[in-house]
Each structure stands twice: as structure tokens, then as C-alpha cells.
Enzyme design. Structure first.
Site, short mmCIF file in Angstrom:
data_model
loop_
_atom_site.label_atom_id
_atom_site.label_comp_id
_atom_site.label_asym_id
_atom_site.label_seq_id
_atom_site.Cartn_x
_atom_site.Cartn_y
_atom_site.Cartn_z
N THR A 140 -9.55 33.03 18.43
CA THR A 140 -9.92 33.93 17.43
C THR A 140 -10.29 33.14 16.41
O THR A 140 -10.61 32.03 16.46
CB THR A 140 -8.61 34.51 17.01
OG1 THR A 140 -8.08 35.33 18.46
CG2 THR A 140 -8.66 35.51 15.92
N GLU A 191 -10.07 38.39 21.54
CA GLU A 191 -9.00 37.89 22.32
C GLU A 191 -9.61 36.48 23.03
O GLU A 191 -9.52 35.54 22.37
CB GLU A 191 -8.73 38.92 23.38
CG GLU A 191 -7.24 39.16 23.92
CD GLU A 191 -6.26 38.00 24.23
OE1 GLU A 191 -5.96 37.35 23.36
OE2 GLU A 191 -6.41 37.57 25.52
N GLY A 226 -4.73 31.53 17.53
CA GLY A 226 -4.15 30.80 18.35
C GLY A 226 -2.89 31.77 19.17
O GLY A 226 -1.96 31.15 19.72
N GLY A 227 -3.15 32.99 19.56
CA GLY A 227 -2.10 33.91 19.98
C GLY A 227 -0.79 33.55 19.37
O GLY A 227 -0.71 33.69 18.26
N1 GLU Z 1 -5.41 38.44 20.93
C1 GLU Z 1 -4.53 37.71 20.06
C2 GLU Z 1 -3.78 38.44 19.31
O1 GLU Z 1 -3.89 39.43 18.93
C3 GLU Z 1 -5.48 36.88 19.36
C4 GLU Z 1 -6.30 36.00 19.87
C5 GLU Z 1 -5.71 34.60 20.03
O2 GLU Z 1 -5.76 34.10 18.83
O3 GLU Z 1 -5.24 34.07 20.83
O4 GLU Z 1 -2.62 37.93 19.05
#
Ligand code: GLU
Length: 631
Positions: free
Chosen positions: A453, A473, A535-536
Site C-alpha cells: 500500500t 491491496e 504493510g498489511g
Molecule cells: N489491504 C490491506 C489492508 O487494508 C492493505 C494492504 C497492505 O498494506 O498490505 O489492511
């Protein structure tokens, strides 16, 4: 101490993760912003010496600030500030530019969360632009005909993974509500970048390696491949990145506004692409033009927690549901507040061990209870309740690691009322079954790399601030590019649990649970700093550690961002950046943690407001970001 919310209102297989980590290792050796010494206004300074990735990009100035992960995106924001735009105008320009220079990380085909501090209103407002599931989405849409979860790589490159995008709507709404410029003006730098005329964009090392990896593993659909690997040859570092279709789309937005995207010709192309993804993938999704027309952002008030640190007492304002970030950060900080961590050396066993244990407790509740609060009753009051925090803190053994994934607590026992679900099914019963099997149906922890992200932040001379985390994502999202339109579609719906029954199951119009945590921190009621990260799941760890570094350990923002990070969520495994001392890693392992060393965790951009009113902007050394200011 934690306070309840004020206003009511994650990535692929481990091989891919390893490749990405390897990518970042070398990507750190980039350039900073080249500044002529004579260009600095009085009192302003900049150190952009992040060559070899040893230092952040840092800039200090009074009149405004932009920090993003890419020099040309930062420049786009600075240009808007120099031409009299405010922080919200600049943030929109940064977002459009990022769509061009980092098309693999964010863009108009995605969504995110944005916080605005309005100086005039002395108020922080959240603009939630998280993608929503289309009306035709089904709770079992990520299961195959045998009821088994579709493998992640296949799931995330499928039309069903695409959520209704919110980023463009957020830019439009934010600029109309808080900005001072026409949206078209803010799109213009991105148009020029996408044309690669005048403002030439070249493929950098990170993008080159992302392209290579996604061409290799089939992560890019055919249309995207034509752009990023023309004739089958992946673009390489230093190649020109020309995106004429994207330039045309941005021109349409510049000239006609967002209408074509949400209910006109672009909407039709998006819906057709998602539905017809069969041409690209095994199955299409069922997003319609109507889904796009129905989409709107939510304007809410961010939640808050307070933290009394040895160095600063702060109020942390960050996102509420559908991201878990605010609640989990709040719980982690509140648990750690009771340990008085500054009595220990920052890089000691005592600090890392307690942080790791608090992370694991936070994630136990996150993964059990959190989802989109429009659809499920989430126990945020209980999660942040003082007595509950105390109960959870007591679980932590000062010397020994947990030997398994932590069990969730019972935060519902600490808040009034009974749990409800708007879903007709008996979710609690289903949840229990799902817990018993130990399978929540979502991406496994080992499937989660460090996330792709982007976070950026802006400030202006009036004191307005923006803290915006934006995502599609995965790297390149679903890998599906809208033909002739040049932008990538997200795969955000893979943030839902694949298995029906839990609070984060797929439902029509629901928003998948996120970890995104754009944050604005107050001190004595005044804006103090902005922070956020990609970073999820590890977004939560990155933001929490930066806040602790400042409030508890008294670091300046440059030091706080640079400080080595650790990550842990489930099981006993812990990731530690290389700066964590080896003897401390040995102590952690001896205590029962299972520590592996990784190159980087997160990638934070931040602005701190100094006592004299100056802004200090920091772009994380972990990628090749840039903090800069208007001259
Ligand atoms: N999809 C992830 C979330 O909303 C963000 C993506 C990422 O930084 O990995 O937590």
C-alpha cells in the site's frame, strides 16, 4: 489509558513475500530529492541523504510539507502548495501522481482511509473510502465447488476479488469539502506524468522487480502486461514508463470530473472488465455500473485513545471500523502504557518482549471479533475498557513467551448490551465452529508479506494536515487493468474471510476488514504529528512502535521512524529488523519467541509539528521516499 471511541459513526504466498523483501533490500539504495542549497528558505532545511538506505528523507520548514514514498509524487504536492493550494489539495495531487509513478501500490481503482485536520474547524475528520463488496457478492464466493478455499494466488487475481473503488470519490469529496482548488487542477501533474512528456517517469528498482515477479507468477493480466511487459519483456529499471491510456483517463477526470468513473463510460468499462474477467481469469466478478453509482465515502469522526508517556502525553486519533487499526493500536498502547517501558533500554529484551506479547494479544481479539461495524457489533468499548486492558496485561509473563497463538478474551463482558449481527445467519454459532477448526478462512499469517500500500501526508501554512493511506491491496491489486483505461483494479475483497460465518465474512455492500491506520496525534489538544504506513497487518506494529518511540522514549520523528521494528501476530513467530541487537534476539529466542530477521517492516511517512510551528517531514528510509516543502 484507553478511552472509548469519541464519535459513533492483507498478501500472497511466502515465496512472493521473500522476493519482495529481497527487492526492498536493494531498492533502499536510491536517490533523495536533489536540493540546491540556495533553494532553502530561511529556517528551512532538508537532508535527503537516504542513499544506501541508511537514513530517512527529512525536511524541515514552516510553510508546508509533503511526504510520500516517491519523489515525483511529493513534487506534485509541493507544486500545489507553492501555487496556493492547501494540504487537502496537495494530498489529492499526490494521490493522482502516485497512481502514475507507483501504479502497483495505489490508485483510482482502489480505496483507503484518509484523515484531515481542519485548522479552521479545529477538528479531525475521517474520510473512509474503503472498497465495498458489490451487491451481487456472496459469502462463499472464495470457496470452490468442494467448499475448499480457492488458493490465494488464484483468488486474488479473480474478478470476484475486486471491490467497488473509493479513492477517486475520496479525493473529490475531500477537495470539495476542505480544498481550495478544482479537482481538475490537482489531476494535471498526474496527466503530465502519465504522458511521460515533460515530466518523464522511469521505472525504478522496486517497480521493475514488482513487474518481474508478477509476470513470472501470472499476477498480471494481459492488459496490464501490455503496459508493464510490452511484447512479453518486463520493463526494467531506468526504462521509460509511458501510460497513454492512463493519461487519457486522467484527462477525462480532469475535464469532466468523477461522473464518468462512477456512472458513465468508465464505470461501464470497469463493470464489464470485472464481469468479463473470464477473458483474463477463470471467473469473473459481478460488479455492475449500479454498484459504482451507489458507492459513496463515509465521513466519520476518528476514534481516539490517550497515552501517557514518559516524554509526552498524547491523544491518538485514528481510523475506526472497517479497519481494525485504530482498535488494535489502542489496545496495544493501553496494555503497554501500564509497563512504563521507558525504565528499560529501548532495544532491550524487556521492551521487545512486552511489545511482542501485546501485539499477539491485540491480534487475538482482532481476528476473533472485528469486521465492518455496519454489519456486525464489534466490541470496541470492551476492547478498550480499562479493566479489560488490565486483565489482558496480566496475561503477559515478564520473562516467558506464549507458546501458542493467544486466545481472544471476552471484551463483550466489558461493555453494555448484547452482541448483534445484521446478517440473518447465526454468525456466533458459525464462528464457534470456525474457531474449533482453527480456520478463519482468511490469509494465513505466513501468506502475509509486508504489504504494498502507500501512506502519504501533507501540511500547509494554515495548519491543515492530511494523513492518507491508500491501497489496491496486493502489488498491482488484482492484476486486472481496465482495457483502454490504464488503471489497475484492486483485490481488496480478499481481505474478507473466505469462509462464511465470522464477523468478517463477505456480504453485499460490506467493507472488508483492514489494518490501515492513518493517524493524527494531538498533544495538549494541538496537532503534534501525522503517521501511517503500508504493510498489511504490520501497519499496526509500525504505527504503534513509532508512537511509543515518540511518546515513551522521547525520540524525534526522524529517530522514531528509523528505529528498528518488530512484528508478531499469531503463533510464536516474530520478525525483527536487522537493527535489533543480536544478543537481544538470542534472549527473545531463549524466552520462547521464534525470531527471524527481515530487511524491513512497514514504510512510514510522517510530519511532526514542532514547538516553534515548523513542520518536520520524514519519508521512511525503508523505501525511496521523499519529504519536501514549498519554496
Ligand atoms: N489491504 C490491506 C489492508 O487494508 C492493505 C494492504 C497492505 O498494506 O498490505 O489492511
Amino acid at each position: 489509558m484507553a478511552s472509548p471511541d469519541e464519535g459513533q459513526t492483507e498478501d500472497s504466498d511466502s515465496e512472493k513475500a521473500d522476493r519482495l523483501t529481497a527487492t526492498k533490500r536493494t531498492f533502499l539504495q536510491g536517490t533523495g530529492v536533489a536540493l540546491g542549497a540556495g533553494a532553502l528558505p530561511a529556517g528551512a532545511s532538508a537532508t535527503m541523504n537516504n542513499s544506501a538506505g541508511n537514513s530517512n528523507s527529512v525536511a524541515e520548514a514552516a510553510g508546508g510539507m509533503v511526504s510520500s514514498v516517491h519523489e515525483q509524487a511529493t513534487e506534485a504536492g509541493v507544486e500545489i502548495l507553492e501555487n496556493g493550494g492547501n494540504a487537502v489539495d496537495a494530498a489529492a495531487a499526490v494521490q493522482f501522481a502516485l497512481n502514475v509513478v507507483q501504479p502497483h501500490s495505489s490508485g483510482i481503482g482502489g480505496g483507503g482511509f484518509m484523515l484531515v485536520y481542519s485548522a479552521e474547524e479545529d477538528e479531525i475528520i475521517a474520510i473512509d473510502n474503503r472498497e465495498r463488496a458489490p451487491l451481487g457478492a456472496q459469502s462463499d464466493m472464495f470457496l470452490d465447488e468442494n467448499g475448499e478455499e480457492v488458493p490465494f494466488l488464484e483468488r486474488h487475481t479473480n474478478g470476484k476479488a475486486v471491490g467497488v473503488p473509493g479513492t477517486l470519490k475520496a479525493a473529490d469529496v475531500a477537495v470539495k469539502r476542505f480544498g481550495t482548488r478544482e479537482l481538475g487542477r490537482l489531476v494535471q501533474p498526474a496527466v503530465e506524468l502519465a504522458r511521460s512528456g515533460g515530466r518523464e517517469v522511469t521505472v525504478d528498482e522496486f517497480l521493475a522487480s514488482a513487474i518481474e515477479a508478477n509476470v513470472e507468477d501470472g499476477g498480471l493480466g494481459p492488459t496490464a502486461k501490455e503496459v508493464f511487459a510490452p511484447g512479453g519483456d518486463p520493463l526494467e529499471e531506468g526504462d521509460e514508463l509511458a501510460q497513454p491510456d492512463l493519461a487519457d483517463t486522467l484527462r477525462t477526470i480532469r475535464d469532466e470530473g468523477i461522473g464518468p468513473f462512477y456512472k458513465g463510460e468508465i464505470a461501464e468499462d470497469i463493470a464489464e472488465t470485472v464481469q468479463g474477467a473470464a477473458r483474463y481469469r477463470k471467473k469473473g466478478g459481478n460488479m455492475t455500473v449500479d454498484d459504482l453509482g451507489r458507492y459513496n465515502v463515509e465521513i466519520t469522526r476518528p476514534m481516539y485513545v490517550t497515552y501517557e508517556g514518559d516524554a509526552h502525553d498524547i491523544t491518538v486519533r485514528t481510523m475506526r471500523s472497517p479497519t481494525s487499526g485504530g482498535y488494535v493500536i489502542g489496545q496495544i498502547l493501553s496494555i503497554l502504557e501500564g509497563f512504563d517501558l521507558s525504565q528499560y533500554d529501548r532495544r532491550s529484551f524487556d521492551v521487545y518482549h512486552r511489545m511482542i506479547e501485546a501485539f499477539q494479544l491485540g491480534f487475538a481479539d482482532r481476528n476473533e471479533y472485528l469486521g465492518d461495524e455496519e454489519f456486525v457489533d464489534i466490541p470496541w468499548q470492551g476492547i478498550l475498557d480499562e479493566d479489560y486492558i488490565e486483565e489482558r496485561r496480566k496475561i503477559i509473563d515478564p520473562k516467558k513467551a506464549t507458546d501458542a497463538t493467544r486466545e481472544p478474551g471476552d471484551p463483550f463482558a466489558y461493555q453494555p448490551g448484547d452482541q448483534y449481527y445484521t446478517s440473518p445467519r447465526d454468525v456466533k454459532a458459525a464462528q464457534n465452529v470456525s474457531n474449533a477448526s482453527g480456520n478463519k478462512g482468511n490469509k494465513s499469517d505466513s501468506e502475509r508479506p509486508s504489504g504494498q500500500t502507500t501512506h502519504f501526508t501533507t501540511a500547509d501554512s494554515d495548519g491543515n494536515l492530511v494523513s492518507w493511506t491508500s491501497t489496491i491491496e496486493q502489488l498491482f491489486g488484482s492484476g486486472i487493468m481496465v482495457p483502454d483505461r490504464g488503471f489497475m483494479l484492486n483485490n481488496e475483497l480478499t481481505d474478507f474471510d473466505s469462509e462464511p460465518g465470522g464477523p468478517n465474512e463477505v456480504q453485499p455492500e460490506k467493507r472488508p476488514l483492514s489494518s490501515t491506520s492513518p493517524t493524527i496525534v494531538l498533544r495538549d489538544g494541538e496537532p503534534f504529528l501525522t503517521v501511517g504506513s503500508p504493510g498489511g497487518w504490520s501497519i499496526i506494529h509500525t504505527v504503534s512502535q513509532i508512537l511509543l518511540n515518540v511518546a515513551e522514549f522521547g525520540m524525534n520523528i526522524d529517530e522514531a521512524v528509523a528505529e528498528p521494528r518488530v512484528y508478531s501476530a499469531t503463533g510464536t513467530w516474530v520478525q525483527a529488523e536487522g537493527g535489533v541487537p543480536d544478543d537481544v534476539v538470542d534472549e527473545l529466542n531463549a524466552a520462547g519467541h521464534d525470531v527471524s530477521t527481515v530487511e524491513t517492516i512497514g514504510n512510514a511517512q510522517s510530519i511532526r509539528v514542532e514547538e516553534d510551528g515548523d513542520y518536520v517531514g520524514v519519508a521512511d528510509k525503508r523505501r525511496n521516499g521523499s519529504a519536501d516543502y514549498p519554496r
